[in-house]
Design a protein around this motif. Structure first.
Motif, PDB file in Angstrom:
ATOM      1  N   ASP A  46       0.830  -1.206   0.000  1.00 13.52           N
ATOM      2  CA  ASP A  46       0.000   0.000   0.000  1.00 13.52           C
ATOM      3  C   ASP A  46       0.865   1.257   0.000  1.00 13.52           C
ATOM      4  O   ASP A  46       0.537   2.251  -0.672  1.00 13.52           O
ATOM      5  CB  ASP A  46      -0.927   0.018   1.217  1.00 13.52           C
ATOM      6  CG  ASP A  46      -2.075  -0.973   1.105  1.00 13.52           C
ATOM      7  OD1 ASP A  46      -2.352  -1.442  -0.024  1.00 13.52           O
ATOM      8  OD2 ASP A  46      -2.700  -1.276   2.137  1.00 13.52           O
ATOM      9  N   VAL A  49       2.346   1.766  -3.525  1.00 11.70           N
ATOM     10  CA  VAL A  49       1.352   2.280  -4.467  1.00 11.70           C
ATOM     11  C   VAL A  49       1.001   3.726  -4.156  1.00 11.70           C
ATOM     12  O   VAL A  49       0.808   4.541  -5.072  1.00 11.70           O
ATOM     13  CB  VAL A  49       0.092   1.390  -4.461  1.00 11.70           C
ATOM     14  CG1 VAL A  49      -1.007   2.008  -5.311  1.00 11.70           C
ATOM     15  CG2 VAL A  49       0.431  -0.008  -4.979  1.00 11.70           C
ATOM     16  N   ARG A  50       0.940   4.078  -2.876  1.00  8.70           N
ATOM     17  CA  ARG A  50       0.624   5.471  -2.536  1.00  8.70           C
ATOM     18  C   ARG A  50       1.702   6.421  -3.063  1.00  8.70           C
ATOM     19  O   ARG A  50       1.384   7.463  -3.669  1.00  8.70           O
ATOM     20  CB  ARG A  50       0.489   5.638  -1.017  1.00  8.70           C
ATOM     21  CG  ARG A  50       0.110   7.074  -0.637  1.00  8.70           C
ATOM     22  CD  ARG A  50       0.006   7.270   0.852  1.00  8.70           C
ATOM     23  NE  ARG A  50      -0.199   8.687   1.163  1.00  8.70           N
ATOM     24  CZ  ARG A  50      -0.084   9.191   2.391  1.00  8.70           C
ATOM     25  NH1 ARG A  50       0.205   8.411   3.417  1.00  8.70           N
ATOM     26  NH2 ARG A  50      -0.264  10.488   2.588  1.00  8.70           N
ATOM     27  N   THR A  53       1.564   6.621  -6.793  1.00  8.04           N
ATOM     28  CA  THR A  53       0.405   7.417  -7.200  1.00  8.04           C
ATOM     29  C   THR A  53       0.696   8.916  -7.106  1.00  8.04           C
ATOM     30  O   THR A  53       0.349   9.691  -8.007  1.00  8.04           O
ATOM     31  CB  THR A  53      -0.813   7.074  -6.316  1.00  8.04           C
ATOM     32  OG1 THR A  53      -1.117   5.674  -6.467  1.00  8.04           O
ATOM     33  CG2 THR A  53      -2.032   7.894  -6.712  1.00  8.04           C
ATOM     34  N   TYR A  66       9.750  -1.439 -11.936  1.00  9.04           N
ATOM     35  CA  TYR A  66       9.924  -2.149 -10.678  1.00  9.04           C
ATOM     36  C   TYR A  66      11.184  -2.995 -10.740  1.00  9.04           C
ATOM     37  O   TYR A  66      11.435  -3.713 -11.709  1.00  9.04           O
ATOM     38  CB  TYR A  66       8.687  -2.995 -10.369  1.00  9.04           C
ATOM     39  CG  TYR A  66       7.516  -2.134  -9.946  1.00  9.04           C
ATOM     40  CD1 TYR A  66       7.568  -1.421  -8.751  1.00  9.04           C
ATOM     41  CD2 TYR A  66       6.382  -2.006 -10.732  1.00  9.04           C
ATOM     42  CE1 TYR A  66       6.521  -0.594  -8.357  1.00  9.04           C
ATOM     43  CE2 TYR A  66       5.324  -1.190 -10.354  1.00  9.04           C
ATOM     44  CZ  TYR A  66       5.409  -0.485  -9.161  1.00  9.04           C
ATOM     45  OH  TYR A  66       4.365   0.335  -8.770  1.00  9.04           O
ATOM     46  N   ILE A  80       0.696  -5.102  -7.133  1.00  9.05           N
ATOM     47  CA  ILE A  80       1.286  -3.762  -7.256  1.00  9.05           C
ATOM     48  C   ILE A  80       1.262  -3.299  -8.709  1.00  9.05           C
ATOM     49  O   ILE A  80       0.934  -2.143  -9.008  1.00  9.05           O
ATOM     50  CB  ILE A  80       2.724  -3.763  -6.687  1.00  9.05           C
ATOM     51  CG1 ILE A  80       2.687  -3.932  -5.168  1.00  9.05           C
ATOM     52  CG2 ILE A  80       3.457  -2.481  -7.059  1.00  9.05           C
ATOM     53  CD1 ILE A  80       4.058  -4.151  -4.542  1.00  9.05           C
ATOM     54  N   ARG A  83      -2.348  -2.370  -9.757  1.00  5.52           N
ATOM     55  CA  ARG A  83      -2.772  -1.087  -9.184  1.00  5.52           C
ATOM     56  C   ARG A  83      -2.052   0.089  -9.845  1.00  5.52           C
ATOM     57  O   ARG A  83      -2.596   1.189  -9.964  1.00  5.52           O
ATOM     58  CB  ARG A  83      -2.546  -1.099  -7.669  1.00  5.52           C
ATOM     59  CG  ARG A  83      -3.455  -2.100  -6.954  1.00  5.52           C
ATOM     60  CD  ARG A  83      -3.012  -2.362  -5.535  1.00  5.52           C
ATOM     61  NE  ARG A  83      -3.230  -1.207  -4.664  1.00  5.52           N
ATOM     62  CZ  ARG A  83      -2.876  -1.174  -3.378  1.00  5.52           C
ATOM     63  NH1 ARG A  83      -2.273  -2.227  -2.834  1.00  5.52           N
ATOM     64  NH2 ARG A  83      -3.098  -0.100  -2.655  1.00  5.52           N
ATOM     65  N   THR A  84      -0.816  -0.147 -10.290  1.00  9.96           N
ATOM     66  CA  THR A  84      -0.063   0.909 -10.969  1.00  9.96           C
ATOM     67  C   THR A  84      -0.626   1.165 -12.364  1.00  9.96           C
ATOM     68  O   THR A  84      -0.772   2.322 -12.780  1.00  9.96           O
ATOM     69  CB  THR A  84       1.427   0.532 -11.060  1.00  9.96           C
ATOM     70  OG1 THR A  84       1.928   0.242  -9.753  1.00  9.96           O
ATOM     71  CG2 THR A  84       2.229   1.666 -11.665  1.00  9.96           C
TER      72      THR A  84
END
Length: 329
Positions: A46, A49-50, A53, A66, A80, A83-84
């Protein structure tokens, strides 16, 4: 934007997901390995990803790579990536890996939206691989490359480091092997980023040497310089194209003036240069409850202080305390 005092704008974010690796390549770490970071010090999925973002939505990041260590060791990698790739504007998302485990995960990563992979492969000889990596895993790497190509993670790029008296003689066979399979090979000069601090300029096979080795068997034509942009590799058409080979002369042909990269380590530190000796801590602020605005401001300040170049040729140059496995490629 992530602009430094020399006018360069960072749009390419390299994110290390772990410092752990399942190989022990001699130009990176000792055979016995290193003391890995405790899990509590690593950014959670998390948190990764934050921060990504914030980079994409607020700071102009357009490409996310990555890395590790070995990112395939991170169990949440596929999540990950998914979500990216769901971010808007959508960044290009890639992965740098040693290829071990890629045969099992390439399909899932492609389904999550991963665009392409860079796979490290320094030799096609099994004994040389064992000598370099201290592990007998060459077949796994080759299977991983084939799986990535089959999954559509193209162009599949192969990264090779040549070392004197070890695999220098494999330059031509490596290129021929990649051409036959539709992979794009990139030779990388060995850099002073090993944990042992044993790097020697005399042992490094330079970009000029690499091109001389290849030119004896192939007709190499420089690719469009404007198309290169900020890419680290000088690219050459092979035998008139369309196939290409790249050479990354980080030491002897530095490309610092066009650099657009910034790095986030697995433990939440911003590094504005691969060879930086200073880091800026985002993790502590994040875990202390900092908002997105504050984290973005800290990131902007970290990039603003980027130096003009890596300074390897400067007599005062000191190798970073962290090795490549802990920085992220």
């Amino acid at each position: 934007m992530l602009r430094d005092s020399f006018g360069r704008v960072a749009t390419d974010l390299r994110v290390s997901l772990t410092d752990k690796c399942n190989l022990r390549c001699s130009y990176c770490m000792p055979p016995e390995g290193l003391d890995w970071l405790p899990n509590a010090q690593l950014l959670t999925a998390d948190e990764v990803v934050r921060l990504v973002t914030i980079g994409v939505e607020r700071l102009g990041i357009t490409e996310v790579r990555y890395t590790g260590g070995e990112p395939l060791l991170r169990r949440e990698l596929t999540d990950i990536v998914a979500r990216t790739t769901a971010l808007r504007p959508r960044p290009q998302v890639s992965l740098t890996t040693n290829g071990i485990g890629l045969a099992r995960t390439a399909g899932a990563l492609a389904a999550a939206g991963l665009d392409r992979v860079n796979v490290s492969l320094d030799t096609l000889d099994r004994d040389t691989f064992k000598r370099l990596a201290h592990r007998d895993r060459l077949p796994d790497v080759l299977d991983g490359l084939a799986a990535a190509h089959h999954a559509g993670l193209r162009p599949v790029k192969v990264n090779a480091v040549l070392m004197r008296d070890v695999n220098r003689h494999e330059a031509v066979p490596l290129l021929r092997w990649c051409l036959e399979r539709g992979y794009e090979l990139r030779f990388i000069e060995q850099m002073p980023l090993d944990a042992q601090h044993g790097w020697s300029r005399d042992d490094m096979v330079t970009a000029d040497e690499i091109l001389e080795l290849l030119s004896g068997s192939f007709d190499l034509t420089p690719d469009d310089a404007e198309e290169r942009g900020s890419a680290p590799a000088e690219r050459f058409l092979v035998d008139g194209g369309p196939a290409r080979v790249g050479v990354i002369g980080s030491v002897t042909r530095p490309f610092c003036a066009a650099c657009d990269r910034v790095r986030l380590t697995a433990d939440g530190q911003i590094r504005n240069c691969l060879f930086a000796r200073e880091e800026s801590d985002l993790k502590s602020a994040l875990r202390a409850g900092a908002g997105d605005d504050e984290l973005a401001e800290r990131w902007v300040a970290a990039v603003a202080g980027k130096r003009a170049g890596h300074g390897i040729d400067d007599p005062s140059f000191l190798q970073p305390a962290r090795p490549m496995s802990a920085i992220g490629g």
